[in-house]
Design an enzyme around this catalytic site. Structure first.
Site, mmCIF file in Angstrom:
data_model
loop_
_atom_site.group_PDB
_atom_site.id
_atom_site.type_symbol
_atom_site.label_atom_id
_atom_site.label_comp_id
_atom_site.label_asym_id
_atom_site.label_seq_id
_atom_site.Cartn_x
_atom_site.Cartn_y
_atom_site.Cartn_z
ATOM 1 N N HIS A 39 -0.645 -0.120 -13.382
ATOM 2 C CA HIS A 39 0.127 -1.311 -13.736
ATOM 3 C C HIS A 39 1.598 -0.909 -13.860
ATOM 4 O O HIS A 39 1.902 0.113 -14.496
ATOM 5 C CB HIS A 39 -0.389 -1.906 -15.050
ATOM 6 C CG HIS A 39 0.258 -3.213 -15.355
ATOM 7 N ND1 HIS A 39 -0.108 -4.389 -14.728
ATOM 8 C CD2 HIS A 39 1.284 -3.527 -16.174
ATOM 9 C CE1 HIS A 39 0.654 -5.370 -15.167
ATOM 10 N NE2 HIS A 39 1.509 -4.882 -16.042
ATOM 11 N N LEU A 93 -4.680 -7.330 -6.282
ATOM 12 C CA LEU A 93 -4.235 -8.473 -7.079
ATOM 13 C C LEU A 93 -5.328 -9.456 -7.485
ATOM 14 O O LEU A 93 -5.061 -10.386 -8.245
ATOM 15 C CB LEU A 93 -3.105 -9.212 -6.338
ATOM 16 C CG LEU A 93 -1.895 -8.323 -6.024
ATOM 17 C CD1 LEU A 93 -0.781 -9.137 -5.384
ATOM 18 C CD2 LEU A 93 -1.380 -7.613 -7.271
ATOM 19 N N ASN A 97 -6.835 1.505 -12.539
ATOM 20 C CA ASN A 97 -5.800 0.628 -11.988
ATOM 21 C C ASN A 97 -4.442 1.192 -12.396
ATOM 22 O O ASN A 97 -4.313 1.833 -13.434
ATOM 23 C CB ASN A 97 -5.966 -0.776 -12.590
ATOM 24 C CG ASN A 97 -4.882 -1.735 -12.136
ATOM 25 O OD1 ASN A 97 -4.589 -1.852 -10.940
ATOM 26 N ND2 ASN A 97 -4.261 -2.431 -13.080
ATOM 27 N N GLY A 152 0.800 -1.229 0.000
ATOM 28 C CA GLY A 152 0.000 0.000 0.000
ATOM 29 C C GLY A 152 0.830 1.274 0.000
ATOM 30 O O GLY A 152 0.351 2.326 0.422
ATOM 31 N N SER A 153 2.064 1.183 -0.518
ATOM 32 C CA SER A 153 2.857 2.419 -0.544
ATOM 33 C C SER A 153 2.242 3.440 -1.502
ATOM 34 O O SER A 153 2.289 4.646 -1.250
ATOM 35 C CB SER A 153 4.328 2.139 -0.886
ATOM 36 O OG SER A 153 4.468 1.649 -2.187
ATOM 37 N N ASN A 154 1.635 2.961 -2.590
ATOM 38 C CA ASN A 154 0.919 3.902 -3.472
ATOM 39 C C ASN A 154 -0.301 4.479 -2.765
ATOM 40 O O ASN A 154 -0.582 5.672 -2.872
ATOM 41 C CB ASN A 154 0.476 3.202 -4.760
ATOM 42 C CG ASN A 154 1.562 3.202 -5.805
ATOM 43 O OD1 ASN A 154 1.827 4.220 -6.418
ATOM 44 N ND2 ASN A 154 2.215 2.061 -5.969
ATOM 45 N N GLU A 202 5.431 5.972 -10.022
ATOM 46 C CA GLU A 202 4.063 5.817 -9.490
ATOM 47 C C GLU A 202 3.765 6.888 -8.451
ATOM 48 O O GLU A 202 2.701 7.528 -8.482
ATOM 49 C CB GLU A 202 3.898 4.418 -8.886
ATOM 50 C CG GLU A 202 3.940 3.324 -9.940
ATOM 51 C CD GLU A 202 3.719 1.932 -9.387
ATOM 52 O OE1 GLU A 202 3.143 1.111 -10.093
ATOM 53 O OE2 GLU A 202 4.147 1.653 -8.235
ATOM 54 N N ASP A 243 -5.973 -5.781 -17.241
ATOM 55 C CA ASP A 243 -5.050 -4.814 -17.855
ATOM 56 C C ASP A 243 -5.435 -4.382 -19.269
ATOM 57 O O ASP A 243 -4.577 -4.004 -20.054
ATOM 58 C CB ASP A 243 -3.614 -5.385 -17.883
ATOM 59 C CG ASP A 243 -3.127 -5.745 -16.490
ATOM 60 O OD1 ASP A 243 -3.530 -5.070 -15.531
ATOM 61 O OD2 ASP A 243 -2.360 -6.714 -16.374
HETATM 62 C C1 GAR Z 1 2.660 -1.319 -7.622
HETATM 63 O O1 GAR Z 1 3.927 -1.236 -8.233
HETATM 64 C C2 GAR Z 1 1.574 -1.514 -8.654
HETATM 65 O O2 GAR Z 1 1.861 -0.915 -9.874
HETATM 66 C C3 GAR Z 1 1.562 -3.021 -8.798
HETATM 67 O O3 GAR Z 1 1.730 -3.504 -7.502
HETATM 68 C C4 GAR Z 1 2.570 -2.594 -6.775
HETATM 69 C C5 GAR Z 1 1.927 -2.358 -5.432
HETATM 70 O O4 GAR Z 1 2.804 -1.657 -4.595
HETATM 71 N N1 GAR Z 1 0.326 -3.490 -9.382
HETATM 72 C C6 GAR Z 1 0.266 -4.555 -10.170
HETATM 73 O O5 GAR Z 1 1.241 -5.240 -10.432
HETATM 74 C C7 GAR Z 1 -1.116 -4.855 -10.728
HETATM 75 N N2 GAR Z 1 -1.034 -5.803 -11.814
HETATM 76 P P1 GAR Z 1 2.263 -0.945 -3.292
HETATM 77 O O6 GAR Z 1 1.348 -1.950 -2.568
HETATM 78 O O7 GAR Z 1 3.477 -0.645 -2.479
HETATM 79 O O8 GAR Z 1 1.521 0.269 -3.720
#
Ligand code: GAR
Length: 188
Positions: free
Chosen positions: A103, A84, A101, A12-14, A173, A144
């Protein structure tokens, strides 16, 4: 004030960057975090920022229970940030053009079922790609494949490990995802 709901399965850093961005914004607010993972670090982040959260099972995602919870909020935008599981068709049908989303690659490259997180970066390294990047896109019934809202590329010619690629992609991101969300909210 527009309402943002985030779905996340892991760190969940995003999600945290989005929460922080909108703390001082008058465009919108993160009003809920939804996760399918009881142990996800995103839950600690939600608690730290006093954001209400929901934990649900795979069954609840497909039997309409999660849709019901989302409808109680009636968000203006649903953001998948490292979510996911396949997103359910009942929520997609109720919120057309309101679900996006992120990606961690330049779609249509390195997308589809099973392509997430470090698997994507490993594939980019294996294919000896000169660049990769991020794609923000609308969510439809297929992994996607929804309409692309935004892409940004970065050179990975100097990267020797998937971690190095992940670092560059995460930086993109954090920089662009909150901005793109804000622009989308303003246009709605
Ligand atoms: C992110 O890099 C996102 O783009 C990716 O998962 C990571 C989650 O990081 N998403 C996918 O791969 C979706 N197919 P986070 O939990 O630290 O935000």
């Amino acid at each position: 004030m527009k309402k943002i709901v985030i779905f996340a399965s892991g760190s969940g850093s995003n999600a945290e960057q989005i929460i922080l961005h909108f703390k001082n914004s008058n465009q919108g607010n993160v009003v809920g975090i939804f996760t399918n993972n009881l142990h996800a670090k995103v839950l600690d982040r939600a608690k730290n920022h006093n954001i209400p959260f929901e934990i649900f099972s795979r069954e609840e995602l497909i039997d309409g229970s999660v849709l019901q919870k989302v409808e109680e909020i009636n968000p203006d935008l649903i953001v998948l940030a490292g979510f996911l599981l396949k997103f359910p068709s009942d929520i997609i049908a109720k919120y057309p053009d309101k679900i996006i989303n992120i990606h961690p690659a330049l779609l249509p490259k390195f997308g589809g079922k099973g392509m997430y997180g470090m698997r994507v970066h490993q594939a980019v390294l294996d294919q000896k790609e000169k660049e990769t990047g991020i794609t923000i896109h609308y969510v439809n019934e297929h992994y996607d494949e929804g309409g692309i809202v935004f892409q940004k590329s970065v050179s990975v010619e100097d990267c020797k490990t998937p971690d190095e690629i992940a670092f560059k992609v995460h930086s993109l991101e954090y920089r662009y995802f909150p901005q793109v969300i804000e622009q989308l909210l303003m246009s709605k």
